[in-house]
Design a protein around this motif. Structure first.
Motif, PDB file in Angstrom:
ATOM      1  N   GLU A 190      44.672  43.967  37.891  1.00 40.02           N
ATOM      2  CA  GLU A 190      43.811  44.145  36.620  1.00 40.02           C
ATOM      3  C   GLU A 190      42.377  43.644  37.102  1.00 40.02           C
ATOM      4  O   GLU A 190      41.373  44.326  36.659  1.00 40.02           O
ATOM      5  CB  GLU A 190      44.204  43.013  35.683  1.00 40.02           C
ATOM      6  CG  GLU A 190      43.389  43.139  34.136  1.00 40.02           C
ATOM      7  CD  GLU A 190      44.187  42.158  33.193  1.00 40.02           C
ATOM      8  OE1 GLU A 190      43.648  40.909  33.333  1.00 40.02           O
ATOM      9  OE2 GLU A 190      44.855  42.486  32.485  1.00 40.02           O
ATOM     10  N   VAL A 191      42.228  42.498  37.971  1.00 41.50           N
ATOM     11  CA  VAL A 191      41.008  42.005  38.351  1.00 41.50           C
ATOM     12  C   VAL A 191      40.414  43.122  39.296  1.00 41.50           C
ATOM     13  O   VAL A 191      38.991  43.040  38.874  1.00 41.50           O
ATOM     14  CB  VAL A 191      41.282  40.743  38.694  1.00 41.50           C
ATOM     15  CG1 VAL A 191      39.781  40.321  39.460  1.00 41.50           C
ATOM     16  CG2 VAL A 191      41.366  39.577  37.792  1.00 41.50           C
ATOM     17  N   GLU A 192      41.121  43.484  39.985  1.00 38.50           N
ATOM     18  CA  GLU A 192      40.650  44.604  41.131  1.00 38.50           C
ATOM     19  C   GLU A 192      40.379  45.844  40.486  1.00 38.50           C
ATOM     20  O   GLU A 192      39.128  46.510  41.048  1.00 38.50           O
ATOM     21  CB  GLU A 192      41.466  44.666  42.068  1.00 38.50           C
ATOM     22  CG  GLU A 192      42.194  43.731  43.117  1.00 38.50           C
ATOM     23  CD  GLU A 192      43.478  43.754  43.910  1.00 38.50           C
ATOM     24  OE1 GLU A 192      43.244  43.288  44.938  1.00 38.50           O
ATOM     25  OE2 GLU A 192      44.204  44.706  43.611  1.00 38.50           O
ATOM     26  N   ALA A 193      40.838  46.178  39.459  1.00 36.77           N
ATOM     27  CA  ALA A 193      40.542  47.340  38.685  1.00 36.77           C
ATOM     28  C   ALA A 193      39.120  47.187  37.950  1.00 36.77           C
ATOM     29  O   ALA A 193      38.433  48.071  37.726  1.00 36.77           O
ATOM     30  CB  ALA A 193      41.479  47.774  37.681  1.00 36.77           C
ATOM     31  N   LEU A 194      38.886  45.932  37.491  1.00 34.83           N
ATOM     32  CA  LEU A 194      37.469  45.636  36.772  1.00 34.83           C
ATOM     33  C   LEU A 194      36.328  45.508  38.098  1.00 34.83           C
ATOM     34  O   LEU A 194      35.236  45.825  37.450  1.00 34.83           O
ATOM     35  CB  LEU A 194      37.424  44.311  36.095  1.00 34.83           C
ATOM     36  CG  LEU A 194      38.319  44.214  34.937  1.00 34.83           C
ATOM     37  CD1 LEU A 194      38.840  42.978  34.319  1.00 34.83           C
ATOM     38  CD2 LEU A 194      37.823  45.313  33.901  1.00 34.83           C
ATOM     39  N   HIS A 195      36.681  45.387  39.252  1.00 33.41           N
ATOM     40  CA  HIS A 195      35.592  45.525  40.166  1.00 33.41           C
ATOM     41  C   HIS A 195      35.916  46.233  41.410  1.00 33.41           C
ATOM     42  O   HIS A 195      36.005  45.948  42.528  1.00 33.41           O
ATOM     43  CB  HIS A 195      35.503  44.040  40.721  1.00 33.41           C
ATOM     44  CG  HIS A 195      35.262  42.792  39.697  1.00 33.41           C
ATOM     45  ND1 HIS A 195      33.906  42.453  39.248  1.00 33.41           N
ATOM     46  CD2 HIS A 195      36.031  42.286  38.862  1.00 33.41           C
ATOM     47  CE1 HIS A 195      34.205  41.516  38.113  1.00 33.41           C
ATOM     48  NE2 HIS A 195      35.121  41.359  37.912  1.00 33.41           N
ATOM     49  N   PRO A 196      35.825  47.516  41.107  1.00 32.32           N
ATOM     50  CA  PRO A 196      36.174  48.553  42.189  1.00 32.32           C
ATOM     51  C   PRO A 196      35.336  48.363  43.265  1.00 32.32           C
ATOM     52  O   PRO A 196      35.708  48.940  44.690  1.00 32.32           O
ATOM     53  CB  PRO A 196      36.230  50.017  41.510  1.00 32.32           C
ATOM     54  CG  PRO A 196      35.505  49.698  40.382  1.00 32.32           C
ATOM     55  CD  PRO A 196      35.482  48.288  39.947  1.00 32.32           C
ATOM     56  N   ASP A 197      34.059  47.954  43.089  1.00 30.50           N
ATOM     57  CA  ASP A 197      33.205  48.009  44.431  1.00 30.50           C
ATOM     58  C   ASP A 197      33.037  46.743  44.981  1.00 30.50           C
ATOM     59  O   ASP A 197      32.093  46.596  45.811  1.00 30.50           O
ATOM     60  CB  ASP A 197      31.639  48.481  43.759  1.00 30.50           C
ATOM     61  CG  ASP A 197      31.170  47.519  42.663  1.00 30.50           C
ATOM     62  OD1 ASP A 197      32.002  46.504  42.061  1.00 30.50           O
ATOM     63  OD2 ASP A 197      30.161  47.223  42.219  1.00 30.50           O
ATOM     64  N   ASP A 198      34.141  45.953  44.650  1.00 33.19           N
ATOM     65  CA  ASP A 198      34.156  44.612  45.310  1.00 33.19           C
ATOM     66  C   ASP A 198      35.514  44.362  46.151  1.00 33.19           C
ATOM     67  O   ASP A 198      36.439  43.903  45.423  1.00 33.19           O
ATOM     68  CB  ASP A 198      33.842  43.477  44.366  1.00 33.19           C
ATOM     69  CG  ASP A 198      33.489  42.000  45.036  1.00 33.19           C
ATOM     70  OD1 ASP A 198      33.989  41.865  46.522  1.00 33.19           O
ATOM     71  OD2 ASP A 198      33.364  41.141  44.441  1.00 33.19           O
ATOM     72  N   SER A 199      35.447  44.539  47.327  1.00 35.84           N
ATOM     73  CA  SER A 199      36.580  44.521  48.137  1.00 35.84           C
ATOM     74  C   SER A 199      37.107  43.021  48.391  1.00 35.84           C
ATOM     75  O   SER A 199      38.277  42.982  48.775  1.00 35.84           O
ATOM     76  CB  SER A 199      36.452  45.417  49.483  1.00 35.84           C
ATOM     77  OG  SER A 199      35.415  44.631  50.221  1.00 35.84           O
ATOM     78  N   HIS A 200      36.175  42.232  48.127  1.00 34.54           N
ATOM     79  CA  HIS A 200      36.582  40.724  48.161  1.00 34.54           C
ATOM     80  C   HIS A 200      36.775  39.986  46.894  1.00 34.54           C
ATOM     81  O   HIS A 200      36.806  38.739  46.969  1.00 34.54           O
ATOM     82  CB  HIS A 200      35.490  40.064  49.037  1.00 34.54           C
ATOM     83  CG  HIS A 200      35.508  40.558  50.215  1.00 34.54           C
ATOM     84  ND1 HIS A 200      36.496  40.682  51.479  1.00 34.54           N
ATOM     85  CD2 HIS A 200      34.333  41.172  51.246  1.00 34.54           C
ATOM     86  CE1 HIS A 200      36.100  41.160  52.590  1.00 34.54           C
ATOM     87  NE2 HIS A 200      34.769  41.489  52.351  1.00 34.54           N
ATOM     88  N   ILE A 201      36.894  40.629  45.883  1.00 38.72           N
ATOM     89  CA  ILE A 201      36.969  40.213  44.667  1.00 38.72           C
ATOM     90  C   ILE A 201      38.576  39.334  44.450  1.00 38.72           C
ATOM     91  O   ILE A 201      38.099  38.060  43.934  1.00 38.72           O
ATOM     92  CB  ILE A 201      37.124  41.166  43.197  1.00 38.72           C
ATOM     93  CG1 ILE A 201      37.242  40.508  42.152  1.00 38.72           C
ATOM     94  CG2 ILE A 201      38.324  41.989  43.500  1.00 38.72           C
ATOM     95  CD1 ILE A 201      35.977  39.913  41.649  1.00 38.72           C
ATOM     96  N   VAL A 202      39.420  39.612  45.101  1.00 46.74           N
ATOM     97  CA  VAL A 202      40.495  38.742  45.231  1.00 46.74           C
ATOM     98  C   VAL A 202      40.752  38.625  46.681  1.00 46.74           C
ATOM     99  O   VAL A 202      41.033  39.669  47.208  1.00 46.74           O
ATOM    100  CB  VAL A 202      41.837  39.361  44.567  1.00 46.74           C
ATOM    101  CG1 VAL A 202      42.905  38.197  44.494  1.00 46.74           C
ATOM    102  CG2 VAL A 202      41.470  39.340  42.844  1.00 46.74           C
ATOM    103  N   MET A 203      40.943  37.423  47.101  1.00 46.66           N
ATOM    104  CA  MET A 203      41.484  37.123  48.596  1.00 46.66           C
ATOM    105  C   MET A 203      42.346  36.106  48.639  1.00 46.66           C
ATOM    106  O   MET A 203      42.576  35.338  47.739  1.00 46.66           O
ATOM    107  CB  MET A 203      39.836  36.248  49.057  1.00 46.66           C
ATOM    108  CG  MET A 203      38.640  37.095  48.943  1.00 46.66           C
ATOM    109  SD  MET A 203      37.210  36.385  49.312  1.00 46.66           S
ATOM    110  CE  MET A 203      37.319  35.906  51.097  1.00 46.66           C
TER     111      MET A 203
END
Length: 379
Positions: A190-203
């Motif tokens: 869900e978080v990754e889908a909200l930030h598709p342009d940030d490959s490091h949103i979840v690490m």
């Protein structure tokens, strides 16, 4: 007229504060509420007690709050002193409790805390990183409402249906909240889908998934530096951490809200910070409540969690309880537990017990800001 008294928590709760193995454990064994009884217990592990808890009772309604702070106790303390006031205000203005009223109270609490942070963070940069999970339960007119931000959890103990159940103690655990924690794959996606342009949103760092490598929960009150991109880029804030460059907020303050009619098989509710659920499964917790006496049941759950933490380190309960706060966090988290028994339907309905003598009470666990001494207030 409402009166308040502020005394050391161990005086009001019983237990804790003296010498021995329970120095950091406080509890209240049993008190009445409009739909039954409730019990509270809290154990401290952090240097500052970041967990906060509240129960409000009146002849017609019951409210419960568990606030698990992080980055300092400021946000959880703020929720303790403001959220129930907003709930009361909006319930009165809108003619009753509803999901919309609860959401409005959450929004008002978040906005007021953000205002305080914006006014003070240059003098006290640390407050911008203070946040809190926020779990609220409310019962009015036979309807249960549960609102949640973060990974505190409420679990319903539901009486099983006789022979069709495999549970020897006759109780089934029903989780009523969703953990807003990126350790859960669904939340991570869900978080990754909200930030598709940030490959490091979840690490994946230090053995767990974290948003921007920093925080596990995806929703909270506070955590202003992760909600205000302009703040995260200001050099003043770098005093308490590395620069964090955000294009947009990475945390949300939108609560998940559930409402449901109370049912005859609903036996009790366990509201607890994640310190309990890190050690006990939902089913184990409800079985402990179902098969033990009511008096001191919240303390019993806390003890079971600490015993489990001790077992993982090949220690005894007594050994782990002798470890001082701060160092104790290496073994378990702060733990807040509120058990709410559901003995009756509407207090004014058929078959209800007499609640006319039940006072309007609000019990709050909090800490004195000057010396971090745990306090328990009764209004």
């Amino acid at each position: 007229m409402l009166q308040s008294c502020y005394r050391p928590l161990e005086v009001c709760f019983g237990g804790g504060g003296g010498r021995g193995t329970d120095d950091l454990l406080w509890h209240m064994d049993l008190k009445p509420h409009a739909y039954g009884d409730y019990s509270i217990a809290v154990v401290q592990a952090n240097s500052s007690l970041e967990d906060q808890g509240q129960v409000f009772t009146s002849p017609s309604a019951t409210y419960v709050g568990v606030y698990d702070g992080h980055g300092g106790p400021e946000a959880s303390r703020f929720i303790t002193t403001h959220l129930f006031s907003y709930l009361h205000k909006y319930t009165s203005e809108h003619g009753g409790l509803s999901a919309a009223v609860i959401r409005k109270a959450f929004v008002a609490t978040e906005e007021e805390f953000l205002r305080i942070v914006e006014q003070s963070w240059r003098v006290n940069p640390q407050i911008a990183s203070a946040g809190s999970c926020c779990l609220v339960g409310a019962i009015a007119k036979d309807v249960l409402y549960v609102a949640n931000l973060g990974d505190s959890r409420v679990v319903l103990g539901r009486r099983s249906e006789g022979r069709r159940s495999n549970h020897s103690v006759g109780v089934v655990a029903e989780r009523l909240t969703r953990d807003h924690n990126v350790a859960v794959e669904e939340v991570r996606k869900e978080v990754e889908a909200l930030h598709p342009d940030d490959s490091h949103i979840v690490m994946y760092t230090h053995g767990v998934w974290r948003i921007k490598g920093i925080i596990q929960v995806s929703r909270s009150i506070g955590d202003v530096y992760l909600k205000k991109p302009e703040l995260s880029r200001d050099p003043h804030f770098w005093q308490i951490g590395l620069p964090i460059y955000l294009k947009k907020p990475v945390l949300s303050s939108e609560p998940s809200i559930l409402s449901r009619k109370l049912r005859p098989q609903d036996a009790f509710l366990i509201f607890a910070s994640d310190g309990l659920w890190e050690q006990l499964s939902d089913q184990v917790a409800v079985e402990i409540v179902m098969k033990n006496p009511r008096v001191g049941i919240a303390k019993r759950l806390v003890r079971a969690a600490i015993e489990e933490a001790a077992k993982k380190r090949e220690m005894s309960y007594e050994e782990i309880m002798r470890i001082e706060k701060g160092r104790r966090r290496n073994y378990h988290d702060d733990i807040t537990v509120i058990v709410l028994y559901l003995d009756q339907r509407s207090p004014t309905g058929e078959g209800a017990t007499d609640c006319t003598s039940l006072p309007v009470d609000i019990f709050s666990l909090h800490t004195d800001e000057a010396d971090n001494t745990p306090l328990f207030s009764s209004h």
